[in-house]
Design a protein around this motif. Structure first.
Motif, PDB file in Angstrom:
ATOM      1  N   THR A   1       0.819  -1.033   0.056  1.00  0.00           N
ATOM      2  CA  THR A   1      -0.118  -0.008   0.000  1.00  0.00           C
ATOM      3  C   THR A   1       0.844   1.182   0.010  1.00  0.00           C
ATOM      4  OG1 THR A   1      -1.952  -1.015   1.342  1.00  0.00           O
ATOM      5  CG2 THR A   1      -1.890   1.304   1.143  1.00  0.00           C
ATOM      6  N   LEU A   2       1.941   1.294   0.941  1.00  0.00           N
ATOM      7  CA  LEU A   2       2.668   2.538   0.844  1.00  0.00           C
ATOM      8  C   LEU A   2       3.487   2.614  -0.496  1.00  0.00           C
ATOM      9  CD1 LEU A   2       4.490   2.140   4.202  1.00  0.00           C
ATOM     10  CD2 LEU A   2       2.714   3.594   3.679  1.00  0.00           C
ATOM     11  N   VAL A   3       3.896   1.592  -0.954  1.00  0.00           N
ATOM     12  CA  VAL A   3       4.564   1.933  -2.383  1.00  0.00           C
ATOM     13  C   VAL A   3       3.592   2.324  -3.316  1.00  0.00           C
ATOM     14  CG1 VAL A   3       5.788   0.215  -4.320  1.00  0.00           C
ATOM     15  CG2 VAL A   3       6.372  -0.024  -1.760  1.00  0.00           C
ATOM     16  N   MET A   4       2.489   1.825  -3.485  1.00  0.00           N
ATOM     17  CA  MET A   4       1.492   2.193  -4.436  1.00  0.00           C
ATOM     18  C   MET A   4       1.174   3.770  -4.311  1.00  0.00           C
ATOM     19  SD  MET A   4       1.761  -0.133  -6.529  1.00  0.00           S
ATOM     20  CE  MET A   4       2.497  -1.638  -6.425  1.00  0.00           C
ATOM     21  N   LEU A   5       0.920   4.116  -3.058  1.00  0.00           N
ATOM     22  CA  LEU A   5       0.732   5.294  -2.640  1.00  0.00           C
ATOM     23  C   LEU A   5       1.757   6.373  -3.294  1.00  0.00           C
ATOM     24  CD1 LEU A   5      -0.970   5.240   0.730  1.00  0.00           C
ATOM     25  CD2 LEU A   5      -2.186   5.676  -1.662  1.00  0.00           C
ATOM     26  N   PHE A   6       2.889   5.781  -3.240  1.00  0.00           N
ATOM     27  CA  PHE A   6       4.143   6.768  -3.481  1.00  0.00           C
ATOM     28  C   PHE A   6       4.095   6.533  -5.109  1.00  0.00           C
ATOM     29  CE2 PHE A   6       8.149   7.098  -5.263  1.00  0.00           C
ATOM     30  CZ  PHE A   6       8.969   7.935  -4.088  1.00  0.00           C
ATOM     31  N   VAL A   7       3.670   5.559  -5.689  1.00  0.00           N
ATOM     32  CA  VAL A   7       3.561   5.586  -7.345  1.00  0.00           C
ATOM     33  C   VAL A   7       2.499   6.817  -7.687  1.00  0.00           C
ATOM     34  CG1 VAL A   7       2.905   4.370  -9.007  1.00  0.00           C
ATOM     35  CG2 VAL A   7       4.318   3.260  -7.384  1.00  0.00           C
ATOM     36  N   ILE A   8       1.601   6.702  -6.994  1.00  0.00           N
ATOM     37  CA  ILE A   8       0.169   7.494  -7.707  1.00  0.00           C
ATOM     38  C   ILE A   8       0.934   8.907  -7.252  1.00  0.00           C
ATOM     39  CG2 ILE A   8      -1.947   8.320  -6.796  1.00  0.00           C
ATOM     40  CD1 ILE A   8      -2.794   5.406  -5.965  1.00  0.00           C
ATOM     41  N   ALA A   9       1.348   9.198  -6.061  1.00  0.00           N
ATOM     42  CA  ALA A   9       1.782  10.690  -5.975  1.00  0.00           C
ATOM     43  C   ALA A   9       2.792  11.068  -6.846  1.00  0.00           C
ATOM     44  CB  ALA A   9       2.334  10.822  -4.473  1.00  0.00           C
ATOM     45  N   SER A  10       3.652  10.015  -7.394  1.00  0.00           N
ATOM     46  CA  SER A  10       4.955  10.233  -8.162  1.00  0.00           C
ATOM     47  C   SER A  10       4.218  10.636  -9.657  1.00  0.00           C
ATOM     48  CB  SER A  10       5.917   9.366  -8.286  1.00  0.00           C
ATOM     49  OG  SER A  10       6.566   8.827  -7.357  1.00  0.00           O
ATOM     50  N   GLY A  11       3.213  10.121 -10.135  1.00  0.00           N
ATOM     51  CA  GLY A  11       2.432  10.425 -11.217  1.00  0.00           C
ATOM     52  C   GLY A  11       1.771  11.731 -11.092  1.00  0.00           C
ATOM     53  N   ILE A  12       1.327  12.045  -9.895  1.00  0.00           N
ATOM     54  CA  ILE A  12       0.670  13.377  -9.501  1.00  0.00           C
ATOM     55  C   ILE A  12       1.657  14.620  -9.710  1.00  0.00           C
ATOM     56  CG2 ILE A  12      -0.594  15.010  -7.747  1.00  0.00           C
ATOM     57  CD1 ILE A  12      -2.210  12.746  -6.748  1.00  0.00           C
ATOM     58  N   THR A  13       2.846  14.081  -9.236  1.00  0.00           N
ATOM     59  CA  THR A  13       3.975  15.072  -9.238  1.00  0.00           C
ATOM     60  C   THR A  13       4.301  15.365 -10.670  1.00  0.00           C
ATOM     61  OG1 THR A  13       4.854  14.286  -7.287  1.00  0.00           O
ATOM     62  CG2 THR A  13       6.320  15.610  -8.518  1.00  0.00           C
ATOM     63  N   LEU A  14       4.351  14.410 -11.519  1.00  0.00           N
ATOM     64  CA  LEU A  14       4.546  14.770 -12.909  1.00  0.00           C
ATOM     65  C   LEU A  14       3.615  15.777 -13.633  1.00  0.00           C
ATOM     66  CD1 LEU A  14       6.124  14.425 -15.648  1.00  0.00           C
ATOM     67  CD2 LEU A  14       5.148  12.239 -16.072  1.00  0.00           C
ATOM     68  N   LEU A  15       2.083  15.368 -13.167  1.00  0.00           N
ATOM     69  CA  LEU A  15       1.300  16.148 -13.904  1.00  0.00           C
ATOM     70  C   LEU A  15       1.398  17.614 -13.420  1.00  0.00           C
ATOM     71  CD1 LEU A  15      -2.175  14.085 -13.304  1.00  0.00           C
ATOM     72  CD2 LEU A  15      -0.354  14.331 -15.331  1.00  0.00           C
ATOM     73  N   GLN A  16       1.646  17.820 -11.996  1.00  0.00           N
ATOM     74  CA  GLN A  16       1.867  18.924 -11.592  1.00  0.00           C
ATOM     75  C   GLN A  16       2.863  19.976 -12.097  1.00  0.00           C
ATOM     76  OE1 GLN A  16       0.272  20.788  -8.734  1.00  0.00           O
ATOM     77  NE2 GLN A  16      -0.105  19.286  -7.052  1.00  0.00           N
ATOM     78  N   VAL A  17       4.101  19.329 -12.553  1.00  0.00           N
ATOM     79  CA  VAL A  17       5.069  19.893 -13.074  1.00  0.00           C
ATOM     80  C   VAL A  17       4.786  20.320 -14.684  1.00  0.00           C
ATOM     81  CG1 VAL A  17       7.680  19.553 -13.596  1.00  0.00           C
ATOM     82  CG2 VAL A  17       6.708  18.688 -11.403  1.00  0.00           C
ATOM     83  N   ALA A  18       4.114  19.405 -15.180  1.00  0.00           N
ATOM     84  CA  ALA A  18       3.947  19.583 -16.563  1.00  0.00           C
ATOM     85  C   ALA A  18       2.761  20.880 -16.724  1.00  0.00           C
ATOM     86  CB  ALA A  18       3.597  18.310 -16.964  1.00  0.00           C
ATOM     87  N   ALA A  19       1.487  20.443 -15.789  1.00  0.00           N
ATOM     88  CA  ALA A  19       0.381  21.039 -16.134  1.00  0.00           C
ATOM     89  C   ALA A  19       0.322  22.396 -15.747  1.00  0.00           C
ATOM     90  CB  ALA A  19      -0.850  20.397 -15.737  1.00  0.00           C
ATOM     91  N   ASN A  20       0.842  22.799 -14.419  1.00  0.00           N
ATOM     92  CA  ASN A  20       0.920  24.182 -13.948  1.00  0.00           C
ATOM     93  C   ASN A  20       1.710  25.122 -14.915  1.00  0.00           C
ATOM     94  OD1 ASN A  20      -0.611  24.224 -11.244  1.00  0.00           O
ATOM     95  ND2 ASN A  20       0.893  22.652 -10.868  1.00  0.00           N
ATOM     96  N   PRO A  21       2.978  24.730 -15.357  1.00  0.00           N
ATOM     97  CA  PRO A  21       3.497  25.826 -16.043  1.00  0.00           C
ATOM     98  C   PRO A  21       2.774  26.013 -17.708  1.00  0.00           C
ATOM     99  CG  PRO A  21       4.824  23.973 -15.819  1.00  0.00           C
ATOM    100  CD  PRO A  21       3.896  23.919 -14.770  1.00  0.00           C
ATOM    101  N   TYR A  22       2.266  24.630 -18.124  1.00  0.00           N
ATOM    102  CA  TYR A  22       1.407  24.971 -19.367  1.00  0.00           C
ATOM    103  C   TYR A  22       0.416  25.886 -19.355  1.00  0.00           C
ATOM    104  CZ  TYR A  22      -0.470  23.121 -23.701  1.00  0.00           C
ATOM    105  OH  TYR A  22      -0.838  23.167 -24.861  1.00  0.00           O
TER     106      TYR A  22
END
Length: 446
Positions: free
Chosen positions: A116-137
Motif C-alpha cells: 500500500t505504501l509503495v503504491m501510494l508513492f507511485v500515485i503521488a509520483s504520477g501526480i507530481t509529473l502532472l503538477q510539473v507539466a500542467a501548472n506551467p503549461y
C-alpha cells in the motif's frame, strides 16, 4: 469553462490564432483528478488504520510517503518533460497514477501495508509529473497578464475534486466496511479485516479506469504548443542560465513549502479542533461536514480570485488574501466557541489563491528554465510532510496555540507578495513565439 484567448491578446502565441479554451477545459479535468485522488487519502487513513491495526506513527507514515514523493519525483519529472514534451508527460503521469491505482487493488487483495505504501508513492509520483507539466503549461499558454487568473480558474477544479472525494470515499470505502460503520474502538476479526481491505478494490478500480480514459483523450487531443522561450533548448544554452538569478523563484520555493505547512496543518487538525467542548462541541462525523465547507471555501475563492485577477495585479491580490488569512488565524488562536470554528473555516477562502498565484509568480520570466523552475516549486509541496511540527506544538503547547505556526506562515506569504515575487533577470514575454509542430512534438490547434 475557462475563457478562450483570442489571437489579439494571446501573448505568447498572438501570431498563431490558437484557441486555448478547449485545451484549458481539458486540463481542468487533470486538476480535478489529482485533487480528488489526494483527498481520498483522508478517507483512506482511518480505513487502513483499522484494517492493519496501525499505530499513529504508522498511520502518519502514509501521509508522509505521499508528500515525500513530491520531493523525489519533481526533478526527474522536469527532466522527463525536457525530453518528451508536455503533452506526452501529461499522458505518462496519468498512466503512472493508473498503475498505482491498480497496485492499490493488489495491495487490498493480499492485503499488505507495505505494498500500500509503495503504491501510494507511485500515485503521488504520477501526480507530481502532472503538477510539473500542467501548472506551467496553463501559465504559459495565453496572455501573461492573465496567467494567475487562468491557473486559479483551473485550480478551482482541483478544489471541486477535494470536495467530492470525501463523499466518494465515505460511500465506497468507509460505508462498505465493518470498521467504517462500527463504533470507535471496535475490534475486528481477521475475516472482517480481510473483507474491509477488499472494499478498496472497487473504488480504486473505478479511479484506474477513469485515469486510463483521460490519458487516451489527452494523447489524442491537439494541445497548443508552448512558446519558444519556454521550450526545450540546447544543453549548452542552459549552462549559461541560472535559476538562482530569479528572485521570484528563489523566494517562491520556500513560499510554496511554507504555505503547504499551513494548508495541510489546518486540514489535518480541523476535526480535532472544532470537536473540542470549548470550541463547537461536535462529534467527529459532524466536524467532518464542516471540513467540507472549508474545502468549498477554497473552490469559491479560486473562482472569485480568477475573476479578480482579470482586473488587479496578482501579487497585490495575494497580499490582501495573506493579510486576511493572518487575521482569521489569530482570531482562531484567541477566540472560543463558534467564532473560533468559523474563523478557521474562513482560512480556506483566504488560502484558496495562494498556491496557484505563488506558482505563477514563481516561474514568471524563467523562459527556457520554466521546466526546472516548475520542478523545484512542485518539489516544495513536500513541505506538507512537516505538518508533524504543528502536531508537536499541539502536544506541548495546546492545539489552539499550534495555529500560531499557521499565522506565521501567512506572514511569509505576505512578504513574498510584497517583495519576494518581484522578478529579476526576467525573460521578456515578447521573446516567446509559437513553435511549429515538428519542433515540439506536440500538435498545434488552429
Amino acid at each position: 469553462m475557462p475563457p478562450v484567448v483570442s489571437s489579439a491578446n494571446a501573448g505568447h502565441t498572438h501570431a498563431s490564432g490558437v484557441r486555448y479554451g478547449p485545451a484549458l477545459t481539458l486540463l481542468a479535468s487533470l486538476f480535478f483528478m489529482w485533487g480528488f485522488i489526494t483527498v481520498i487519502n483522508n478517507t483512506l487513513l482511518p480505513h487502513l488504520r483499522s484494517v492493519f491495526d496501525l499505530s499513529y506513527t504508522q498511520t502518519t507514515l502514509i501521509e508522509s510517503v505521499w508528500f515525500i514523493a513530491y520531493f523525489f519525483a519533481s526533478i526527474p519529472s522536469a527532466k522527463l518533460i525536457e525530453r518528451i514534451g508536455y503533452q506526452k508527460s501529461l499522458v505518462t503521469g496519468l498512466l503512472i497514477m493508473a498503475v498505482g491505482a491498480l497496485g492499490m487493488m493488489l495491495a487490498a487483495s493480499i492485503p499488505s501495508y507495505g505494498v500500500t505504501l509503495v503504491m501510494l508513492f507511485v500515485i503521488a509520483s504520477g501526480i507530481t509529473l502532472l503538477q510539473v507539466a500542467a501548472n506551467p503549461y496553463v501559465v504559459v499558454v495565453g496572455s501573461p497578464e492573465t496567467a494567475s487568473s487562468r491557473l486559479n480558474l483551473v485550480q478551482a477544479m482541483n478544489s471541486a475534486g477535494t470536495m467530492l472525494a470525501p463523499l466518494f470515499g465515505a460511500y465506497l470505502i468507509l460505508g462498505r466496511s465493518k470498521g467504517g460503520t462500527s463504533a470507535t474502538g471496535t475490534v475486528l476479526t481477521e475475516a472482517e479485516r480481510l473483507a474491509d481491505a477488499q472494499s478498496v478494490i472497487l473504488p480504486y478500480g473505478l479511479v484506474a479506469a477513469a485515469l486510463i480514459v483521460l490519458a487516451v483523450i489527452i494523447a489524442r487531443f491537439p494541445l497548443p504548443a508552448m512558446g519558444s522561450s519556454n521550450s526545450r533548448v540546447a544543453k549548452e544554452e542552459r549552462k549559461q542560465l541560472s535559476l538562482w538569478k530569479h528572485r521570484n523563484l528563489v523566494f517562491g520555493i520556500p513560499a510554496i513549502f511554507i504555505y503547504l505547512i499551513a494548508e495541510i496543518g489546518v486540514a489535518n487538525l480541523f476535526v480535532n479542533f472544532v470537536s473540542q467542548p470549548e470550541i463547537a462541541n461536535l462529534t467527529y462525523e459532524q466536524a467532518g461536514r464542516y471540513l467540507t465547507i472549508l474545502w468549498g471555501g477554497m473552490m469559491v475563492g479560486r473562482f472569485a480570485g480568477s475573476a479578480i485577477m482579470q482586473r488587479f495585479d496578482a501579487a497585490k491580490v495575494l497580499a490582501v488574501f495573506s493579510v486576511g488569512a493572518f487575521v482569521v488565524m489569530m482570531i482562531t488562536v484567541v477566540a472560543s466557541g463558534p467564532i473560533a470554528m468559523w474563523s478557521l473555516i474562513l482560512v480556506g477562502l483566504f488560502h484558496s489563491i495562494m498556491f496557484p498565484t505563488i506558482f505563477t509568480l514563481g516561474i514568471k520570466g524563467l523562459g527556457p528554465l520554466t521546466e526546472e523552475g516548475s520542478g523545484l516549486l512542485v518539489m516544495a509541496i513536500a513541505g506538507g510532510a512537516l505538518v508533524i511540527v504543528q502536531g508537536w506544538i499541539a502536544d506541548h503547547y495546546g492545539l489552539q496555540n499550534s495555529f500560531l505556526l499557521t499565522a506565521a506562515c501567512e506572514l511569509y506569504v505576505l512578504f513574498y507578495a510584497l517583495w519576494g515575487s518581484r522578478p529579476t533577470n526576467a525573460v521578456p514575454d515578447r521573446q516567446a513565439a509559437p513553435l511549429p509542430e515538428a519542433a515540439t512534438g506536440e500538435a498545434v490547434s488552429h
